[in-house]
Design a protein around this motif. Sequence first.
Motif, PDB file in Angstrom:
ATOM      1  N   PHE A  81      28.741  12.048  21.104  1.00 55.88           N
ATOM      2  CA  PHE A  81      28.161  11.526  22.342  1.00 55.88           C
ATOM      3  C   PHE A  81      27.230  12.562  22.951  1.00 55.88           C
ATOM      4  CE2 PHE A  81      28.372  10.643  26.989  1.00 55.88           C
ATOM      5  CZ  PHE A  81      27.851   9.358  26.964  1.00 55.88           C
ATOM      6  N   LYS A  86      23.398  10.372  27.829  1.00 59.35           N
ATOM      7  CA  LYS A  86      24.404   9.327  28.008  1.00 59.35           C
ATOM      8  C   LYS A  86      24.315   8.287  26.883  1.00 59.35           C
ATOM      9  CE  LYS A  86      26.252  10.698  31.965  1.00 59.35           C
ATOM     10  NZ  LYS A  86      25.631  12.024  32.053  1.00 59.35           N
ATOM     11  N   GLN A  87      24.240   8.785  25.648  1.00 56.08           N
ATOM     12  CA  GLN A  87      24.090   7.909  24.493  1.00 56.08           C
ATOM     13  C   GLN A  87      25.064   8.283  23.385  1.00 56.08           C
ATOM     14  OE1 GLN A  87      20.063   8.079  23.042  1.00 56.08           O
ATOM     15  NE2 GLN A  87      19.282   6.658  24.597  1.00 56.08           N
ATOM     16  N   ALA A 300      34.122   3.723  27.859  1.00 57.27           N
ATOM     17  CA  ALA A 300      32.760   3.239  27.627  1.00 57.27           C
ATOM     18  C   ALA A 300      32.719   2.364  26.378  1.00 57.27           C
ATOM     19  CB  ALA A 300      31.799   4.417  27.486  1.00 57.27           C
ATOM     20  N   ARG A 301      31.930   1.287  26.440  1.00 58.15           N
ATOM     21  CA  ARG A 301      31.778   0.363  25.318  1.00 58.15           C
ATOM     22  C   ARG A 301      30.553   0.730  24.494  1.00 58.15           C
ATOM     23  NH1 ARG A 301      34.633  -4.366  26.391  1.00 58.15           N
ATOM     24  NH2 ARG A 301      34.220  -4.855  24.188  1.00 58.15           N
ATOM     25  N   SER A 305      25.389   0.252  28.008  1.00 56.41           N
ATOM     26  CA  SER A 305      24.991   1.546  28.549  1.00 56.41           C
ATOM     27  C   SER A 305      26.155   2.164  29.310  1.00 56.41           C
ATOM     28  CB  SER A 305      23.794   1.384  29.490  1.00 56.41           C
ATOM     29  OG  SER A 305      22.674   0.871  28.803  1.00 56.41           O
ATOM     30  N   VAL A 306      26.308   3.459  29.184  1.00 55.08           N
ATOM     31  CA  VAL A 306      27.377   4.165  29.890  1.00 55.08           C
ATOM     32  C   VAL A 306      27.044   4.202  31.379  1.00 55.08           C
ATOM     33  CG1 VAL A 306      28.595   6.359  30.122  1.00 55.08           C
ATOM     34  CG2 VAL A 306      27.904   5.544  27.863  1.00 55.08           C
ATOM     35  N   THR A 307      28.026   3.854  32.213  1.00 53.10           N
ATOM     36  CA  THR A 307      27.823   3.803  33.658  1.00 53.10           C
ATOM     37  C   THR A 307      28.675   4.853  34.357  1.00 53.10           C
ATOM     38  OG1 THR A 307      29.621   2.226  34.112  1.00 53.10           O
ATOM     39  CG2 THR A 307      27.499   1.307  33.414  1.00 53.10           C
ATOM     40  N   ASP A 310      32.497   4.446  34.022  1.00 52.23           N
ATOM     41  CA  ASP A 310      33.190   4.816  32.790  1.00 52.23           C
ATOM     42  C   ASP A 310      33.813   6.197  32.934  1.00 52.23           C
ATOM     43  OD1 ASP A 310      32.562   2.474  31.319  1.00 52.23           O
ATOM     44  OD2 ASP A 310      30.541   3.234  30.958  1.00 52.23           O
ATOM     45  N   VAL A 313      34.766   8.543  26.913  1.00 48.40           N
ATOM     46  CA  VAL A 313      34.007   8.122  25.735  1.00 48.40           C
ATOM     47  C   VAL A 313      34.800   8.547  24.509  1.00 48.40           C
ATOM     48  CG1 VAL A 313      31.921   8.466  24.369  1.00 48.40           C
ATOM     49  CG2 VAL A 313      31.743   8.225  26.845  1.00 48.40           C
ATOM     50  N   LEU A 326      34.409  11.872  31.374  1.00 48.06           N
ATOM     51  CA  LEU A 326      33.259  11.702  32.260  1.00 48.06           C
ATOM     52  C   LEU A 326      33.651  11.742  33.724  1.00 48.06           C
ATOM     53  CD1 LEU A 326      31.349   8.802  30.438  1.00 48.06           C
ATOM     54  CD2 LEU A 326      31.212  11.261  30.021  1.00 48.06           C
TER      55      LEU A 326
END
Length: 487
Positions: A81, A86-87, A300-301, A305-307, A310, A313, A326
Amino acid sequence: MAQQQSAGKPVILLNIDSLMPYALEQVAQTGRAPALQFLMENGMYFPDMVSSFPTMSVTIDSTLLTGTYPDQHQIPGLHWFDINKKQFVNYGTGFRETFRIGMRRSIHNMLYRLNHEHLSKNVTTIYEDLAHKNTSSASINSFVYRGNHPQRLKTPKLLSALTHFEDGEWIAETPTEFSLGAFSKFRSKGVPTQVAAGNYKYTAKELRHLIKTNKLPQFTFCIFQDMDTRLHFKGPTYMKMILKIDNEIQKILNMYPSWKEALYQNIWMVIGDNGHSATGTRRRKHAIDLRKIFKRYRIARLQKSVTEKDQLVLCVNQRMAFIYLLDKKASLDSLVALLKKDKRIDVIAWKRDGAIHVVSGIKEGTVSFRPNGPVTDIYDQTWYISGNLDILDLHVTNHQFLTFGNYPDALARLYGALHSHSGTYLVVNAKPGYEFKAQATPAHLSGAAHGSLHRQESLVPLLVAGTNKKPAHRRFTDMKNYILNLC
């Protein structure tokens, strides 16, 4: 021994993905793999080369080609990650997982960002070092390939829409000679049966082409990838693919007047990259579902997009995983407490206050360590270390000398993983027989898996013929300097 010590002979390194010592010894000693048997009997055999960690292909190849662990080359694993963007970063762990993250992003990560953005600019590859000496090199079938030679690569039409490249073309920095399936090939009429990297027959044909056309450079790195997939489903004792690859190596050696002549003309190396641990048969028992362990947290899914809502991860690399925190209001200690309840997890590690701390779901206590202390390990690395050494199966003599048991080079490899990229995260390791599961994670029940710190996946064989020189230590981190000294 039919060897000749000759400086400057071309070095050919054949990487057989998932080749393990027991399997190699079985097929070679029984005569079922004549080429490997010949190299073993006419060269040197090291059954215990220590791979990188996690024991996943892109991290391992990055270590082999740069001579560093992930704290320096910064390729953490096959799935990790990026906390800054944030990806999720995925280089191809499986279709379902890759599809949910986004095929376009994953393909771009593998084809371009891996070599040109993610692989640290603070380290150099073998190819780059050789180029600085005006020495040629070749890469066949490896996704880690960064060199100094600009080359235009073209994506097949079916894949071009899934890339970020205009018309599916881009400029890559490659070795002097570069082959990667349909993206780049030596033989104009060669047709790879797989888009990405070709199969073992295609790979061998590309190497034979270099030899036949007198284009063999000073160093050639060649990967046979086919066996890994078969072991995932058939288990670690499957050996048929070794025999098929050996047949291709025989054809390569047959290009010389004799096999002994091949040793006089070149230095030949055969190496595995990681081992496999057999996996259990029952999903509920043998798949460690991290989502259930952390069911009180918002995870996170992959496809979203990670919010800011979340909290965690999860990035699974088969038998190891990165767990990212996070939520600034939560603590790593609370995550560790939940993981310790699971007896299927043998290593739980994190960094804090300049040290690495490790606990286990199996053994009590904590072991902590940091570099540059009074204890010297078998690789001449020094450490401060305290706590329950049994957690990592460590052994320290009265003379402050450290040896390793079930987790080879455990301190440096854990340190490397926990300093491989930014973020607040845990590294977790599953006991042999088990693997981790999260959203859309590939499962390998009744087969085999890798990724962990355990010796079953960490110790691989190395054959060297055509020279009497040995690597400084039996580790992948020592292979780069070893090869450069031979070249």
